[in-house]
Scaffold this motif. Structure first.
Motif, PDB file in Angstrom:
ATOM      1  N   ASP A 162       8.465  36.200   6.461  1.00 27.77           N
ATOM      2  CA  ASP A 162       9.211  36.709   5.390  1.00 27.77           C
ATOM      3  C   ASP A 162       8.432  38.095   4.727  1.00 27.77           C
ATOM      4  OD1 ASP A 162       6.687  36.209   4.027  1.00 27.77           O
ATOM      5  OD2 ASP A 162       7.433  34.441   2.948  1.00 27.77           O
ATOM      6  N   GLY A 163       7.606  38.589   5.405  1.00 27.41           N
ATOM      7  CA  GLY A 163       6.972  40.019   5.053  1.00 27.41           C
ATOM      8  C   GLY A 163       5.711  39.944   4.180  1.00 27.41           C
ATOM      9  N   SER A 164       5.372  38.582   4.005  1.00 28.63           N
ATOM     10  CA  SER A 164       4.259  38.632   3.322  1.00 28.63           C
ATOM     11  C   SER A 164       2.798  38.577   4.337  1.00 28.63           C
ATOM     12  CB  SER A 164       4.100  37.069   2.544  1.00 28.63           C
ATOM     13  OG  SER A 164       4.139  36.097   3.478  1.00 28.63           O
ATOM     14  N   ALA A 165       1.601  38.372   3.408  1.00 25.08           N
ATOM     15  CA  ALA A 165       0.495  38.530   4.190  1.00 25.08           C
ATOM     16  C   ALA A 165       0.072  37.373   5.123  1.00 25.08           C
ATOM     17  CB  ALA A 165      -0.636  38.890   3.236  1.00 25.08           C
ATOM     18  N   PHE A 166       0.841  36.237   5.228  1.00 23.45           N
ATOM     19  CA  PHE A 166       0.739  35.205   6.132  1.00 23.45           C
ATOM     20  C   PHE A 166       1.963  34.712   6.592  1.00 23.45           C
ATOM     21  CE2 PHE A 166       0.607  30.679   6.202  1.00 23.45           C
ATOM     22  CZ  PHE A 166      -0.624  30.223   6.749  1.00 23.45           C
ATOM     23  N   THR A 167       1.820  34.107   7.962  1.00 25.51           N
ATOM     24  CA  THR A 167       2.861  33.355   8.196  1.00 25.51           C
ATOM     25  C   THR A 167       2.188  32.453   9.427  1.00 25.51           C
ATOM     26  OG1 THR A 167       4.889  33.435   9.671  1.00 25.51           O
ATOM     27  CG2 THR A 167       3.101  34.833  10.231  1.00 25.51           C
ATOM     28  N   ALA A 168       3.010  31.240   9.472  1.00 30.40           N
ATOM     29  CA  ALA A 168       2.466  30.175  10.408  1.00 30.40           C
ATOM     30  C   ALA A 168       3.737  29.611  11.297  1.00 30.40           C
ATOM     31  CB  ALA A 168       1.883  28.899   9.573  1.00 30.40           C
ATOM     32  N   ILE A 169       3.554  29.118  12.479  1.00 28.51           N
ATOM     33  CA  ILE A 169       4.572  28.365  12.978  1.00 28.51           C
ATOM     34  C   ILE A 169       4.013  27.198  13.678  1.00 28.51           C
ATOM     35  CG2 ILE A 169       5.848  30.436  13.956  1.00 28.51           C
ATOM     36  CD1 ILE A 169       4.756  29.788  16.960  1.00 28.51           C
ATOM     37  N   GLU A 170       5.152  26.118  13.423  1.00 33.33           N
ATOM     38  CA  GLU A 170       4.747  24.612  13.877  1.00 33.33           C
ATOM     39  C   GLU A 170       4.778  24.673  15.369  1.00 33.33           C
ATOM     40  OE1 GLU A 170       6.236  21.178  12.523  1.00 33.33           O
ATOM     41  OE2 GLU A 170       7.088  22.314  10.626  1.00 33.33           O
ATOM     42  N   MET A 171       3.618  24.025  15.884  1.00 31.86           N
ATOM     43  CA  MET A 171       3.583  24.007  17.493  1.00 31.86           C
ATOM     44  C   MET A 171       3.667  22.628  17.861  1.00 31.86           C
ATOM     45  SD  MET A 171       2.531  27.152  18.241  1.00 31.86           S
ATOM     46  CE  MET A 171       1.647  27.078  19.663  1.00 31.86           C
ATOM     47  N   GLU A 172       3.942  22.446  19.022  1.00 26.31           N
ATOM     48  CA  GLU A 172       4.093  20.900  19.661  1.00 26.31           C
ATOM     49  C   GLU A 172       2.732  20.353  20.050  1.00 26.31           C
ATOM     50  OE1 GLU A 172       7.256  20.460  22.367  1.00 26.31           O
ATOM     51  OE2 GLU A 172       8.513  21.825  21.200  1.00 26.31           O
ATOM     52  N   GLY A 173       2.414  19.518  20.139  1.00 24.62           N
ATOM     53  CA  GLY A 173       1.174  18.869  20.758  1.00 24.62           C
ATOM     54  C   GLY A 173       0.118  18.683  19.544  1.00 24.62           C
ATOM     55  N   GLN A 174      -1.255  18.987  20.238  1.00 26.01           N
ATOM     56  CA  GLN A 174      -2.378  18.622  19.222  1.00 26.01           C
ATOM     57  C   GLN A 174      -2.342  19.748  18.383  1.00 26.01           C
ATOM     58  OE1 GLN A 174      -4.204  15.828  19.461  1.00 26.01           O
ATOM     59  NE2 GLN A 174      -2.679  15.011  20.679  1.00 26.01           N
ATOM     60  N   ILE A 175      -2.201  20.770  18.498  1.00 27.62           N
ATOM     61  CA  ILE A 175      -2.438  21.853  17.648  1.00 27.62           C
ATOM     62  C   ILE A 175      -1.155  22.016  16.815  1.00 27.62           C
ATOM     63  CG2 ILE A 175      -2.933  24.666  17.354  1.00 27.62           C
ATOM     64  CD1 ILE A 175      -4.461  24.217  20.037  1.00 27.62           C
ATOM     65  N   HIS A 176      -1.194  21.943  15.727  1.00 23.92           N
ATOM     66  CA  HIS A 176      -0.032  21.869  14.690  1.00 23.92           C
ATOM     67  C   HIS A 176       0.637  23.190  14.334  1.00 23.92           C
ATOM     68  CE1 HIS A 176      -0.156  17.619  14.743  1.00 23.92           C
ATOM     69  NE2 HIS A 176      -1.392  17.649  14.404  1.00 23.92           N
ATOM     70  N   HIS A 177      -0.270  24.117  14.211  1.00 26.60           N
ATOM     71  CA  HIS A 177       0.142  25.396  13.539  1.00 26.60           C
ATOM     72  C   HIS A 177      -0.545  26.869  14.386  1.00 26.60           C
ATOM     73  CE1 HIS A 177       1.340  23.088  10.232  1.00 26.60           C
ATOM     74  NE2 HIS A 177       2.411  23.833  10.189  1.00 26.60           N
ATOM     75  N   PHE A 178       0.113  27.717  14.488  1.00 28.11           N
ATOM     76  CA  PHE A 178      -0.556  28.999  14.833  1.00 28.11           C
ATOM     77  C   PHE A 178      -0.231  29.851  13.697  1.00 28.11           C
ATOM     78  CE2 PHE A 178       0.214  33.588  16.658  1.00 28.11           C
ATOM     79  CZ  PHE A 178      -1.168  33.576  17.122  1.00 28.11           C
ATOM     80  N   ILE A 179      -1.417  30.567  13.377  1.00 26.64           N
ATOM     81  CA  ILE A 179      -1.177  31.126  11.933  1.00 26.64           C
ATOM     82  C   ILE A 179      -1.724  32.747  12.053  1.00 26.64           C
ATOM     83  CG2 ILE A 179      -2.415  31.502   9.643  1.00 26.64           C
ATOM     84  CD1 ILE A 179      -3.319  28.485  10.251  1.00 26.64           C
ATOM     85  N   LEU A 180      -0.804  33.534  11.579  1.00 26.85           N
ATOM     86  CA  LEU A 180      -1.427  34.916  11.262  1.00 26.85           C
ATOM     87  C   LEU A 180      -1.764  35.300   9.685  1.00 26.85           C
ATOM     88  CD1 LEU A 180       1.266  36.900  13.642  1.00 26.85           C
ATOM     89  CD2 LEU A 180      -1.290  36.253  14.213  1.00 26.85           C
ATOM     90  N   CYS A 181      -2.754  36.118   9.491  1.00 28.80           N
ATOM     91  CA  CYS A 181      -3.288  36.206   8.223  1.00 28.80           C
ATOM     92  C   CYS A 181      -3.618  37.471   8.192  1.00 28.80           C
ATOM     93  CB  CYS A 181      -4.022  35.094   7.444  1.00 28.80           C
ATOM     94  SG  CYS A 181      -4.647  35.370   6.088  1.00 28.80           S
ATOM     95  N   ALA A 182      -3.209  38.367   7.263  1.00 28.49           N
ATOM     96  CA  ALA A 182      -3.803  39.733   6.946  1.00 28.49           C
ATOM     97  C   ALA A 182      -5.188  39.568   6.575  1.00 28.49           C
ATOM     98  CB  ALA A 182      -2.981  40.448   5.973  1.00 28.49           C
ATOM     99  N   ARG A 183      -6.110  40.463   7.129  1.00 31.40           N
ATOM    100  CA  ARG A 183      -7.532  40.451   7.110  1.00 31.40           C
ATOM    101  C   ARG A 183      -7.729  40.721   5.853  1.00 31.40           C
ATOM    102  NH1 ARG A 183     -10.053  43.056  12.374  1.00 31.40           N
ATOM    103  NH2 ARG A 183      -9.843  41.388  13.881  1.00 31.40           N
ATOM    104  N   GLU A 184      -7.164  41.680   5.037  1.00 34.03           N
ATOM    105  CA  GLU A 184      -7.464  42.431   3.684  1.00 34.03           C
ATOM    106  C   GLU A 184      -7.231  41.050   2.829  1.00 34.03           C
ATOM    107  OE1 GLU A 184      -5.460  45.449   0.690  1.00 34.03           O
ATOM    108  OE2 GLU A 184      -5.342  45.857   2.562  1.00 34.03           O
TER     109      GLU A 184
END
Length: 136
Positions: free
Chosen positions: A31-53
């Motif tokens: 959505d253009g914010s400093a964070f996004t996550a997607i749901e994953m299948e299996g044991q790991i539920h999310h992959f997250i990108l977060c702005a370091r700042e």
């Protein structure tokens, strides 16, 4: 406890979202914010990108980031067959990934290669599911 997510703190979230969505093919809805996550299948539920700042502002003790190729961790993508490792390596290189280690059949039987994302995080593409007699 269970493993819930893998997160990458990134310098340029727009570039990284485009890379993981357009090059690696993940279903990122950003959505253009400093964070996004997607749901994953299996044991790991999310992959997250977060702005370091933003992370640094909330936890100022964190301020030392790797430069260049980050050898401290990797993201690993499995493909069905050995030949798919080679195909995906070529595809992601053409799409903008940095080549790190060309497709190779390792002594332990896996076919692996490594690329890096725009900020130097290692990405392994691998398979252990094929007859290797026809691959050099």
């Amino acid at each position: 406890m269970r493993f819930g997510a893998i997160g990458l703190y990134v310098n340029n979230i727009e570039v990284m979202v485009k890379f993981y969505r357009d090059v690696m093919g993940l279903n990122l809805d950003w959505d253009g914010s400093a964070f996004t996550a997607i749901e994953m299948e299996g044991q790991i539920h999310h992959f997250i990108l977060c702005a370091r700042e933003g992370f640094e502002n909330s936890i100022p003790e964190i301020s030392n980031w790797n430069k260049g190729i980050n050898g401290n961790m990797e993201l690993c993508f499995d493909v069905p067959n050995y030949s798919d490792v080679d195909k995906e390596f070529e595809r992601v290189i053409k799409a903008g990934a940095k080549p790190v280690y060309k497709p190779t059949t390792e002594p332990y039987g896996m076919r692996v290669c490594y690329v890096a994302d725009p900020e130097g995080n290692l990405i392994e593409i691998c398979s252990g599911n094929d007859d290797i007699s026809h691959i050099e």
